[in-house]
Scaffold this active site. Structure first.
Site, PDB file in Angstrom:
ATOM      1  N   ASP A  51       0.791  -1.236   0.000  1.00 31.41           N
ATOM      2  CA  ASP A  51       0.000   0.000   0.000  1.00 31.41           C
ATOM      3  C   ASP A  51       0.822   1.285   0.000  1.00 31.41           C
ATOM      4  OD1 ASP A  51      -2.318  -1.448  -0.037  1.00 31.41           O
ATOM      5  OD2 ASP A  51      -2.517  -1.489   2.152  1.00 31.41           O
ATOM      6  N   SER A  63      21.944 -55.827   6.306  1.00 34.76           N
ATOM      7  CA  SER A  63      23.098 -56.441   6.959  1.00 34.76           C
ATOM      8  C   SER A  63      23.118 -57.948   6.729  1.00 34.76           C
ATOM      9  CB  SER A  63      23.067 -56.150   8.464  1.00 34.76           C
ATOM     10  OG  SER A  63      23.143 -54.758   8.656  1.00 34.76           O
ATOM     11  N   SER A 104      20.551 -44.836   4.452  1.00 33.72           N
ATOM     12  CA  SER A 104      20.721 -43.741   3.457  1.00 33.72           C
ATOM     13  C   SER A 104      19.400 -43.366   2.784  1.00 33.72           C
ATOM     14  CB  SER A 104      21.794 -44.100   2.425  1.00 33.72           C
ATOM     15  OG  SER A 104      21.704 -45.422   1.979  1.00 33.72           O
TER      16      SER A 104
END
Lengths: 633, 305
Positions: A34, A474, A541
């Site tokens: 404004d 694993s 990951s």
């Protein structure tokens, strides 16, 4: 540009002659919501006769429909381009407008005053030669005024016009104008504005825009437009050292090799010496060929082609300079970084950095400090969010050539691009290079990776297992290592959990820590590969960015991504370490799959569904792949 | 050879250099670029700039014309002449669905016609050839939604433009990276105005379609516009009659949707003189912009160029 053989005459000739000497000025308008920015630009367009009859008709239609000025023309509607924005009554992005006078052509970036849109203002300011800062005479210097002024300074603009608008609403009172000027001068004293002027205006009524206002006899300065026409000071300057980033190498035939680029600064003539950075090689300008014939000299702001006297190795992204004034070359520097994305910055994540025409990998350190743009206070920060501005240290994965931003706007600026989304997530301005990497150089060793591989009678590589906790990484890697060991191969199984007992003991499970954890693991894998060892790396990951970084550290040809895939329901049921149970109970924050995302690999080398395939079958699949890739003897 | 008498570039020299930089940068970053060639004056300028950008090498991309079969006959002649002159590789795509359905501006109206032939046709062509980057001759001064579009403008894999989610574009560093299926539109003339384009055509002696120059042509007045009767597919309404008027076109598109203006400007000097004193903007002659407020923005979101 070509000069026509038949010279025109008459009014066209006069017009074109006037155009020939006309320069281009790019400016930005900034102010709070404004303050009347869009109205001011609309007014400038209107007064310089850039609004055509049909646009005016459309404007008067729009003014009646959605205007905010009663029945009067609402100039703001000319620039508030997008429909949704028009309906909201605010500008929310950067819009570009064009007008010209008899003396100059202007490109205006209209940028929003909204608090959350620092990004847009920085964008508009990055190409501007001058800034108009609007202040509502009734409100005076606001927090936003300080913010905009700081950003103008940060982006290296030194020409500033402060337009004190809506002066009609304070009865054209000189004392209001003077006190705002005094306050503004005080807080901007250290910003190095070389051309700073103050104009009392009413954009709505046209006071002091193009004609001197009769209502303010006390104002003796120039009108806004006159200042725009007369301010000197282009960003592209000829008196600075020559800089050109090579865009591409043109080889239309065996006998021609041209280097294409845009002259960011300085000038260059046939016969001048040229130095290529970062390689440092030197050659001489043989010719400057172009579509309109051979050039003898070229200057800042031109797009050119250079042919050198020697055949030296130059590629896209190299910086061509004159040898007398070499830029900085290095892999680490300190910079102001403005974050422009909704997703926060991840310290140590690998992003892309584009400087000039060169794109390299980059890691951003945790910010040294963040700047409160309202108070200019320095604040501690561990990351950067949308619209944050901070001082950070950046490390590139290859040497880059650059200058300090204050010295050279084009060779000191960069953008940051997210590798996965390809979005421009940040922008930066280099403050200075860091010398610390200059003291570290690679020590050449005589025995290399291939010697060790030959001695071991095997190839080395990293088999990278990624997947949810409990997916069987694993188990699979262990079974594979047993088989490889039995085949007489030297192997090492790097396990995420095991590393956390030592090398990465200082790290937790926040996103930032996970990124650092994988960075270290990648380097260990790479060292082991260099030692001639076959590495089996088991890490959840979860982010594609970090797997991509790992691939870059380890090497494209040595990185084999194995996606160990099982549905969450299955892994949670297996829960070999009882971690899912803890995570569900809220005792283990940031647990992948529960309250932290797992990004599935886009194109893994091997994809194993452990809920469908037995361990030995999985091992066989990997062994087959290794044989296909000739990685097994 | 150019002799510079002043320390700074003229505004046209600056615009030329910027456009060439943009074109080279786009080609360097793209996998499979294409230049959208619409045969109009902006396309002529863009093509000329591309030649300059890579001289003495040939253009490193083909030209693509998304043909609606409703272009002026003279445009198609000019297309053949220009592509031969420049030695460019031209691809022409006509939406087979439109051919089958006989989509035309008279029976289906301008919005269906434009969407089917141009918007859908363009998407088909980009998908068919797998282009990941396309140059367009749009300028920011043409229309309000264009004023906010980036020079390198990202499109989703559905060719959609999201005006609320544009990449910030700083300095002259352009980001052309994108994922599979996504693409980039590049507008080298973003910062040019209509007057700049004509001045440049004049200074560089760039060929343009003769329809831009005033000549006595057969036209009818329809919906407040002067429509040229370019072939016998145009059916006259009962109240209409063909008039021979000296007219020219400020923009070129499909002949039934492109209004002519009364003019005596038979050459570039005349056009430039007319432009110094112009009182209407060039898109006024385009029916498609008048359909609804914000119509261009809607079209662009849907994949119009």
């Amino acid at each position: 540009m070509k000069v026509r053989s038949s010279q025109p005459t008459g009014p066209v000739a006069d017009f074109l002659a006037a155009q020939e000497s006309k320069g281009l000025l790019r400016f930005i308008t900034c102010g709070s919501v404004d303050d009347g920015k869009s109205t001011l630009i609309g007014r400038l367009l209107y007064e310089s006769k850039q609004i055509f009859d049909d646009q005016l008709a459309a404007l008067s239609q729009d003014s009646e429909r959605v205007g905010t000025q009663g029945g009067n023309l609402d100039f703001a509607l000319l620039t508030d381009g997008l429909q949704a924005e028009r309906e909201q009554g605010i500008t929310i992005d950067v819009a570009y407008r064009f007008f010209s006078t008899d003396r100059r052509t202007f490109i205006v970036a209209d940028t929003p005053g909204h608090e959350q849109y620092t990004r847009n203002m920085v964008t508009g300011a990055s190409t501007a030669d001058l800034a108009i800062v609007l202040i509502d005479a009734r409100k005076g210097v606001l927090t936003q005024t300080r913010r905009h002024t700081f950003l103008v300074h940060l982006l290296g603009i030194t020409n500033v016009i402060v337009a004190i608008n809506k002066i009609d609403l304070v009865d054209y009172d000189a004392s209001v104008f003077e006190s705002i000027e005094k306050e503004y001068r005080e807080f901007s004293r250290d910003f190095g504005f070389t051309n700073l002027s103050f104009v009392p205006v009413s954009a709505l009524n046209g006071d002091n825009i193009t004609t001197r206002s009769v209502a303010m006899p006390w104002y003796t300065g120039e009108t806004l437009l006159t200042i725009l026409e007369e301010t000197e000071g282009h960003i592209l300057t000829h008196d600075k050292p020559f800089r050109m980033y090579v865009q591409s190498v043109s080889r239309p035939n065996q006998d021609f090799r041209g280097y294409l680029g845009f002259v960011a600064s300085g000038s260059l003539a046939v016969g001048d010496n040229i130095q290529v950075q970062p390689s440092g090689r030197i050659s001489r300008v043989a010719s400057l060929p172009g579509f309109d014939g051979e050039r003898q000299q070229v200057v800042a702001g031109e797009s050119i082609q250079i042919v050198l006297t020697d055949e030296i190795d130059i590629s896209r992204g190299d910086l061509l300079c004159t040898p007398e004034s070499a830029p900085e070359v290095g892999t680490q520097f300190e910079a102001f970084v403005v974050w422009t994305d909704e997703t926060e910055m991840m310290p140590h994540r690998s992003y892309l950095l584009k400087i000039g025409t060169k794109t390299v990998g980059v890691m951003i350190d945790k910010p040294k400090y963040k700047i409160n743009v309202n108070t200019l206070e320095h604040l501690a920060a561990s990351t950067l969010e949308l619209n944050d501005i901070a001082v950070c240290i950046l490390a590139t994965d290859r040497p880059v050539a650059f200058d300090q931003y204050v010295e050279n706007r084009y060779s000191g600026a960069f953008v940051i691009i997210d590798r996965m989304t390809s979005k421009t997530v940040g922008a930066g301005m280099i403050r200075h290079s860091l010398r610390r990497d200059l003291n570290i150089s690679w020590q050449q060793t005589s025995i290399e990776r291939h010697h060790r591989e030959e001695l071991n009678r095997q190839r080395s590589a990293t088999i990278w297992f990624t997947g949810l906790s409990g997916s069987g990484k694993s188990t699979l890697a262990n079974a594979l290592e047993i088989r490889l060991h039995a085949m007489g191969l030297r192997t090492y199984l790097l396990d995420g959990d095991n590393l956390r007992h030592g090398l990465t003991r200082d790290l937790g499970f926040t996103t930032a820590d996970r990124i650092e954890n994988l960075r270290r693991a990648s380097h260990v894998a790479q060292i082991l590969n260099n030692a001639g060892v076959l590495v089996l790396a088991c890490f959840i990951s979860p982010f594609e960015s970090e797997r991509t970084s790992a691939k870059e550290v380890i090497g494209q040809d040595s990185f084999i991504e194995v996606f160990v895939d099982a549905p969450l329901a299955v892994t949670e049921k297996r829960d070999p370490k009882g971690l899912y149970k803890k995570a569900r109970a809220g005792d283990l924050p940031n647990f992948t799959g529960i309250d932290s995302e797992y990004e599935r690999p886009i194109s893994p080398a091997i994809h194993i569904h452990t809920d469908e395939l037995g361990v030995e079958a999985g091992v066989d699949a990997i062994l087959q792949y290794l044989r296909d890739q000739k990685l097994l003897p | 050879m150019k002799v510079r008498t002043q320390s700074h570039l003229s505004h046209l020299e600056a615009l030329e250099a910027e456009a060439i930089h943009i074109i080279r940068e786009a080609v360097a970053e793209a996998i499979n670029p294409v230049m959208l060639y619409s045969i109009g004056k902006d396309s002529s300028v863009m093509l000329h700039l591309a030649q300059k950008a890579f001289f003495p090498a040939p253009l490193p991309f083909p030209l693509l014309h998304v043909d609606t079969t409703w272009k002026f006959g003279e445009m198609i002649e000019f297309r053949a002449k220009m592509t031969q002159l420049v030695g460019a590789d031209l691809l022409v795509h006509q939406n087979p669905e439109c051919i089958e359905l006989g989509i035309n501006p008279f029976d289906h109206g301008s919005s269906v016609h434009t969407d089917m032939w141009k918007t859908q046709g363009l998407k088909q062509a980009l998908d068919k050839y797998g282009f990941d980057l396309a140059f367009g001759g749009a300028r920011r001064d043409e229309e309000k939604s264009r004023a906010k579009e980036r020079v390198f403008s990202f499109r989703s894999d559905k060719h959609v433009w999201d005006p609320k989610n544009q990449r910030p574009e700083l300095w002259n560093i352009y980001n052309a990276r994108h994922g599979a299926g996504e693409s980039i539109r590049v507008f080298p003339l973003s910062n040019w105005t209509e007057l700049d384009v004509w001045q440049y055509i004049y200074l560089e002696a760039i060929p343009v379609v003769p329809l831009y120059f005033a000549k006595v042509r057969p036209v009818v007045e329809r919906d407040g516009m002067l429509i040229m009767v370019d072939d016998d597919r145009m059916k006259l309404r009962p109240e209409e009659s063909i008039q021979q008027r000296k007219v020219r076109f400020r923009t070129l598109g499909c002949y039934p949707l492109t209004g002519a203006v009364d003019s005596d400007s038979e050459n570039l000097e005349g056009i430039l003189t007319e432009l110094f004193t112009a009182t209407t903007s060039e898109r006024q002659g385009r029916l498609i912009d008048h359909d609804a407020a914000g119509s261009m923005e809607k079209k662009k979101i849907e994949g119009y160029f």
